[in-house]
Design an enzyme around this catalytic site. Sequence first.
Site, mmCIF file in Angstrom:
data_model
loop_
_atom_site.group_PDB
_atom_site.id
_atom_site.type_symbol
_atom_site.label_atom_id
_atom_site.label_comp_id
_atom_site.label_asym_id
_atom_site.label_seq_id
_atom_site.Cartn_x
_atom_site.Cartn_y
_atom_site.Cartn_z
ATOM 1 N N ARG A 1 0.863 -1.176 0.000
ATOM 2 C CA ARG A 1 0.000 0.000 0.000
ATOM 3 C C ARG A 1 0.906 1.235 0.000
ATOM 4 O O ARG A 1 2.032 1.184 0.507
ATOM 5 C CB ARG A 1 -0.898 0.022 1.241
ATOM 6 C CG ARG A 1 -1.760 -1.229 1.398
ATOM 7 C CD ARG A 1 -2.523 -1.181 2.717
ATOM 8 N NE ARG A 1 -3.403 -2.351 2.874
ATOM 9 C CZ ARG A 1 -3.061 -3.468 3.502
ATOM 10 N NH1 ARG A 1 -1.855 -3.583 4.043
ATOM 11 N NH2 ARG A 1 -3.923 -4.469 3.607
ATOM 12 N N LYS B 1 -1.535 -2.378 8.076
ATOM 13 C CA LYS B 1 -2.757 -1.977 8.768
ATOM 14 C C LYS B 1 -2.796 -2.595 10.164
ATOM 15 O O LYS B 1 -2.254 -3.666 10.394
ATOM 16 C CB LYS B 1 -3.989 -2.427 7.981
ATOM 17 C CG LYS B 1 -4.296 -1.562 6.757
ATOM 18 C CD LYS B 1 -5.616 -1.990 6.143
ATOM 19 C CE LYS B 1 -6.016 -1.060 5.005
ATOM 20 N NZ LYS B 1 -7.325 -1.449 4.423
ATOM 21 N N HIS C 1 -3.377 2.097 -6.255
ATOM 22 C CA HIS C 1 -3.790 0.741 -5.874
ATOM 23 C C HIS C 1 -3.717 -0.215 -7.065
ATOM 24 O O HIS C 1 -3.640 -1.433 -6.878
ATOM 25 C CB HIS C 1 -5.211 0.760 -5.304
ATOM 26 C CG HIS C 1 -5.533 -0.409 -4.442
ATOM 27 N ND1 HIS C 1 -5.037 -0.558 -3.160
ATOM 28 C CD2 HIS C 1 -6.281 -1.520 -4.681
ATOM 29 C CE1 HIS C 1 -5.476 -1.691 -2.654
ATOM 30 N NE2 HIS C 1 -6.232 -2.298 -3.542
ATOM 31 N N ARG D 1 -0.667 -2.289 -6.752
ATOM 32 C CA ARG D 1 -0.843 -3.398 -5.795
ATOM 33 C C ARG D 1 -1.650 -4.517 -6.438
ATOM 34 O O ARG D 1 -1.306 -5.703 -6.307
ATOM 35 C CB ARG D 1 -1.553 -2.861 -4.556
ATOM 36 C CG ARG D 1 -1.832 -3.880 -3.450
ATOM 37 C CD ARG D 1 -2.297 -3.121 -2.208
ATOM 38 N NE ARG D 1 -2.972 -3.934 -1.226
ATOM 39 C CZ ARG D 1 -2.362 -4.618 -0.253
ATOM 40 N NH1 ARG D 1 -1.040 -4.610 -0.186
ATOM 41 N NH2 ARG D 1 -3.049 -5.305 0.644
ATOM 42 N N HIS E 1 -3.339 -9.135 4.045
ATOM 43 C CA HIS E 1 -4.793 -9.236 4.154
ATOM 44 C C HIS E 1 -5.158 -10.061 5.385
ATOM 45 O O HIS E 1 -4.567 -11.124 5.618
ATOM 46 C CB HIS E 1 -5.390 -9.915 2.923
ATOM 47 C CG HIS E 1 -5.404 -9.046 1.705
ATOM 48 N ND1 HIS E 1 -5.439 -9.547 0.421
ATOM 49 C CD2 HIS E 1 -5.403 -7.691 1.572
ATOM 50 C CE1 HIS E 1 -5.453 -8.549 -0.445
ATOM 51 N NE2 HIS E 1 -5.433 -7.417 0.234
ATOM 52 N N TYR F 1 -8.242 -10.498 -6.276
ATOM 53 C CA TYR F 1 -7.152 -10.283 -7.231
ATOM 54 C C TYR F 1 -6.871 -11.517 -8.088
ATOM 55 O O TYR F 1 -6.019 -11.478 -8.975
ATOM 56 C CB TYR F 1 -5.863 -9.901 -6.490
ATOM 57 C CG TYR F 1 -5.966 -8.628 -5.692
ATOM 58 C CD1 TYR F 1 -5.964 -7.385 -6.323
ATOM 59 C CD2 TYR F 1 -6.057 -8.656 -4.304
ATOM 60 C CE1 TYR F 1 -6.045 -6.211 -5.591
ATOM 61 C CE2 TYR F 1 -6.141 -7.485 -3.568
ATOM 62 C CZ TYR F 1 -6.138 -6.268 -4.216
ATOM 63 O OH TYR F 1 -6.227 -5.109 -3.495
#
Length: 321
Positions: A164, A190, A269, A272, A295, A304
């Site tokens: 990210r 995150k 993005h 990514r 994730h 994806y």
Amino acid sequence: MKELIPSKDRRLTAAEFQGLSEVPPEIEWFANIQNEKTRRAYQHDVKEFSRFIGLQTTLDMRQVSRAHLIAWRKRMESRELASATIRRKLSALSSLFDYLCEHNAVTHNPVDGVKRPTAQSYEGSTPALSDAQARVLLEAPDQKTVKGKRDCAVLATLLYHGMRREELCNLRVKDIQSREGVVHFRVLGKRRKIRFIPVNPTAQRLIEVYLAETDHREDLKGPLFRPIRNNRTGTLNKPLNPNSIYRNIVRKYGQETGVNVDVNGFCVHSLRATAATNALSHEADIAKVQEWLGHSNISTTRLYDRRKTRPEDSPTFRVKY
């Protein structure tokens, strides 16, 4: 009565202590959302809902019913908001009411039982680049300038590692480190989770070329990617701004190479998405890709995975007349 804690050891005044004890749980909920973008989005969603049903005070939250949520959902549907947007807004309210339930501020979560729009696609909406487009983008920066060398290293870091942009901006020089003889990035993701990603040799070479032109290679605690110039304050010892990554690097070279025109919705993005899609197309294990991308749920990683919808496998190209 003897004081439990001597006055000299206190850090809060009596007024401050009383004030904090009276903080509404709604405010606590916002404060506990660590990701700034998520916090901002959820705050906007709650305000929008409050305006819709006419909430005057936080105490009115106790009167919200399932019917209010259904009416709000219908209103959003009439505005033709995307299904993903409606789901996110309902999730924001559900998260808030779950927190209020935990703290006995409300008796139940009125969002429970409110049907949410189903996903309209098993693919993510962010477009990925082809191999040729990715190469064109990597070759776009002028390697004769320091900015060009930095930008090339930035693009390679995004395209080869699926980071990210906030994660890239948070990288420090010391976050490039050897583990068991292999160079890794130490990535702060995150929810403040740390993951280690092996550095792609091409990206490593481009980063070395960039660092050779700078004077911060030995500033281990300093940011890895920094501004080349700062006309406003002159301060260069700071990380790149995430918005600058898009505006001055990704969008800039996307426009110069024509990728912006060819790829509808091209953004940071997209790099990514390109990295994830490329890795999965070359038979990377999806569980490993999940860890690689940071994730928390593998269902996000599956967005994806476009191996079942590759254009070259379409029946379109089997039709003959």
